[in-house]
Design a protein around this motif. Structure first.
Motif, PDB file in Angstrom:
ATOM      1  N   GLY A   6       4.575  -7.064   3.350  1.00 48.55           N
ATOM      2  CA  GLY A   6       3.253  -7.497   2.937  1.00 48.55           C
ATOM      3  C   GLY A   6       2.476  -6.311   2.412  1.00 48.55           C
ATOM      4  N   ASP A   7       1.294  -6.543   1.900  1.00 47.13           N
ATOM      5  CA  ASP A   7       0.503  -5.449   1.349  1.00 47.13           C
ATOM      6  C   ASP A   7      -0.109  -4.599   2.454  1.00 47.13           C
ATOM      7  OD1 ASP A   7      -0.148  -4.665  -1.464  1.00 47.13           O
ATOM      8  OD2 ASP A   7      -2.166  -4.533  -0.595  1.00 47.13           O
ATOM      9  N   LYS A  42       0.836  -1.202   0.000  1.00 41.77           N
ATOM     10  CA  LYS A  42       0.000   0.000   0.000  1.00 41.77           C
ATOM     11  C   LYS A  42       0.868   1.248   0.000  1.00 41.77           C
ATOM     12  CE  LYS A  42      -4.213  -1.756   2.210  1.00 41.77           C
ATOM     13  NZ  LYS A  42      -5.124  -1.635   3.370  1.00 41.77           N
ATOM     14  N   TRP A  43       1.902   1.266   0.841  1.00 44.07           N
ATOM     15  CA  TRP A  43       2.782   2.437   0.896  1.00 44.07           C
ATOM     16  C   TRP A  43       3.490   2.615  -0.441  1.00 44.07           C
ATOM     17  CZ3 TRP A  43       7.833   3.622   0.036  1.00 44.07           C
ATOM     18  CH2 TRP A  43       8.254   4.897   0.465  1.00 44.07           C
ATOM     19  N   ASP A  88      13.036  -7.087  -7.541  1.00 41.51           N
ATOM     20  CA  ASP A  88      12.478  -8.364  -7.069  1.00 41.51           C
ATOM     21  C   ASP A  88      12.888  -8.533  -5.612  1.00 41.51           C
ATOM     22  OD1 ASP A  88      11.223  -9.503  -9.475  1.00 41.51           O
ATOM     23  OD2 ASP A  88      13.258  -9.539 -10.274  1.00 41.51           O
ATOM     24  N   ALA A  89      12.002  -8.171  -4.711  1.00 40.60           N
ATOM     25  CA  ALA A  89      12.321  -8.250  -3.283  1.00 40.60           C
ATOM     26  C   ALA A  89      12.521  -9.701  -2.863  1.00 40.60           C
ATOM     27  CB  ALA A  89      11.211  -7.607  -2.458  1.00 40.60           C
ATOM     28  N   THR A  90      13.500  -9.925  -1.998  1.00 37.34           N
ATOM     29  CA  THR A  90      13.789 -11.285  -1.516  1.00 37.34           C
ATOM     30  C   THR A  90      13.641 -11.408  -0.001  1.00 37.34           C
ATOM     31  OG1 THR A  90      16.147 -10.789  -1.312  1.00 37.34           O
ATOM     32  CG2 THR A  90      15.392 -11.718  -3.402  1.00 37.34           C
ATOM     33  N   LEU A  91      13.440 -10.281   0.697  1.00 36.60           N
ATOM     34  CA  LEU A  91      13.318 -10.287   2.150  1.00 36.60           C
ATOM     35  C   LEU A  91      11.901  -9.908   2.563  1.00 36.60           C
ATOM     36  CD1 LEU A  91      16.609  -8.464   3.256  1.00 36.60           C
ATOM     37  CD2 LEU A  91      16.201 -10.928   3.036  1.00 36.60           C
ATOM     38  N   TYR A  92      11.440 -10.533   3.630  1.00 36.94           N
ATOM     39  CA  TYR A  92      10.083 -10.291   4.141  1.00 36.94           C
ATOM     40  C   TYR A  92      10.157 -10.033   5.638  1.00 36.94           C
ATOM     41  CZ  TYR A  92       5.418 -11.689   5.886  1.00 36.94           C
ATOM     42  OH  TYR A  92       4.217 -11.759   6.540  1.00 36.94           O
ATOM     43  N   TYR A  93       9.816  -8.805   6.045  1.00 35.76           N
ATOM     44  CA  TYR A  93       9.715  -8.470   7.469  1.00 35.76           C
ATOM     45  C   TYR A  93       8.280  -8.740   7.897  1.00 35.76           C
ATOM     46  CZ  TYR A  93       9.234  -5.724  11.725  1.00 35.76           C
ATOM     47  OH  TYR A  93       8.945  -5.329  13.005  1.00 35.76           O
ATOM     48  N   SER A  94       8.077  -9.741   8.743  1.00 32.85           N
ATOM     49  CA  SER A  94       6.719 -10.175   9.081  1.00 32.85           C
ATOM     50  C   SER A  94       6.103  -9.402  10.233  1.00 32.85           C
ATOM     51  CB  SER A  94       6.709 -11.675   9.385  1.00 32.85           C
ATOM     52  OG  SER A  94       7.664 -12.000  10.386  1.00 32.85           O
ATOM     53  N   GLY A  95       6.877  -8.545  10.902  1.00 31.65           N
ATOM     54  CA  GLY A  95       6.321  -7.672  11.925  1.00 31.65           C
ATOM     55  C   GLY A  95       5.577  -8.407  13.019  1.00 31.65           C
ATOM     56  N   ARG A 112       0.862  -9.781  -3.381  1.00 30.90           N
ATOM     57  CA  ARG A 112       0.420  -8.491  -3.935  1.00 30.90           C
ATOM     58  C   ARG A 112       1.467  -7.410  -3.715  1.00 30.90           C
ATOM     59  NH1 ARG A 112      -4.601  -9.940  -1.876  1.00 30.90           N
ATOM     60  NH2 ARG A 112      -4.270  -8.706   0.010  1.00 30.90           N
ATOM     61  N   SER A 113       2.067  -7.416  -2.531  1.00 26.23           N
ATOM     62  CA  SER A 113       3.085  -6.399  -2.244  1.00 26.23           C
ATOM     63  C   SER A 113       4.303  -6.571  -3.142  1.00 26.23           C
ATOM     64  CB  SER A 113       3.499  -6.455  -0.768  1.00 26.23           C
ATOM     65  OG  SER A 113       4.310  -7.582  -0.490  1.00 26.23           O
ATOM     66  N   LEU A 114       4.695  -7.808  -3.375  1.00 28.31           N
ATOM     67  CA  LEU A 114       5.846  -8.064  -4.252  1.00 28.31           C
ATOM     68  C   LEU A 114       5.575  -7.562  -5.670  1.00 28.31           C
ATOM     69  CD1 LEU A 114       6.724 -11.713  -3.126  1.00 28.31           C
ATOM     70  CD2 LEU A 114       7.975  -9.623  -2.542  1.00 28.31           C
ATOM     71  N   GLU A 115       4.373  -7.774  -6.145  1.00 25.41           N
ATOM     72  CA  GLU A 115       4.008  -7.314  -7.480  1.00 25.41           C
ATOM     73  C   GLU A 115       4.051  -5.796  -7.563  1.00 25.41           C
ATOM     74  OE1 GLU A 115       0.224  -9.168  -7.908  1.00 25.41           O
ATOM     75  OE2 GLU A 115       1.057 -11.128  -8.502  1.00 25.41           O
TER      76      GLU A 115
END
Length: 232
Positions: free
Chosen positions: A109-110, A86-87, A139-146, A127-130
């Motif tokens: 994430g989105d 979204k950001w 092409d993001a490879t890291l995911y901060y799951s918070g 969706r966020s990756l797209e």
């Protein structure tokens, strides 16, 4: 009637093997990293011996992002920005600037406030990756799951080929002022840490002092991937 003899020697042998394996592994690297690897869980800390990672969670209260990028540029520091989909869609110019200036871009994430079933979390992250790819070409490879479920995020990130990352220390940039943030960051910093920041006004004001203070201690400020040093 005699009780059947328990096969204790096999159990003891198995336990000895496990203890020996853990000793060998932890003698070579940090125990937290070993356990994360065994359970395919998130990375909380890296292996760098002279650096810490700056990890910005970018989704809300991010009005100071341009000033943060200005400071990083003036200090020649590359950081990691974990952005929400979204950001990213609402701030295309800022995302493009991050990419153009060589910063690492990952995803939150989105909608980072959302948590749910595996299929829902996976689709949210996808969706966020797209969005990140369409806007920045990254092409993001890291995911901060918070604050999401760690276990559910681990499964979703594996399905999408991402490395799940959390943090070693949260500087709580939405609480306190510039001096509070610097003090938290320089209070016995742990080498190899992933330091979480939020792009608040106080964070922007504190960033130069934080980077300079770490440098005075012989510690470089780098991206998450650099501090993980091959763990991704």
């Amino acid at each position: 009637m005699k009780k059947p003899r328990r096969n204790t020697w096999a159990v003891n042998l198995f336990l000895a093997f496990i203890i020996a394996a853990l000793y060998m592994l932890t003698s070579e690297q940090d125990a937290a990293a070993v356990m994360a690897g065994l359970y395919a869980g998130p990375a909380y800390r890296g292996k760098a011996e002279d650096a810490i990672a700056l990890e910005f969670a970018v989704s809300w209260n991010a009005a100071a992002i341009d000033d943060i990028l200005d400071t990083l540029k003036s200090k020649n520091v590359k950081a990691t920005f974990m952005v929400s989909g979204k950001w990213a869609r609402d701030n295309e110019a800022a995302l493009l600037r991050m990419a153009d200036e060589g910063h690492e871009i990952g995803t939150m994430g989105d909608d980072p406030s959302f948590d749910g079933k595996l299929s829902e979390v996976r689709e949210d992250v996808k969706r966020s990756l797209e969005s990140i790819k369409n806007i920045s070409g990254v092409d993001a490879t890291l995911y901060y799951s918070g604050t999401r479920s760690v276990a559910m995020s681990a499964r979703a990130s594996r399905a999408l080929g991402l490395r799940q990352v959390l943090c070693t220390v949260d500087l709580r940039c939405s609480a306190g002022n510039k001096d509070d943030i610097i003090k938290r960051g320089l209070n016995e910093p742990i080498i190899g840490s992933i330091i979480l920041l939020q792009p608040t006004r106080a964070c922007a004001d504190a960033l130069e002092g934080l980077i300079d203070g770490l440098s005075a201690k012989g510690i470089r400020a780098v991206s998450v991937s650099e501090v993980l040093n091959g763990m991704v």
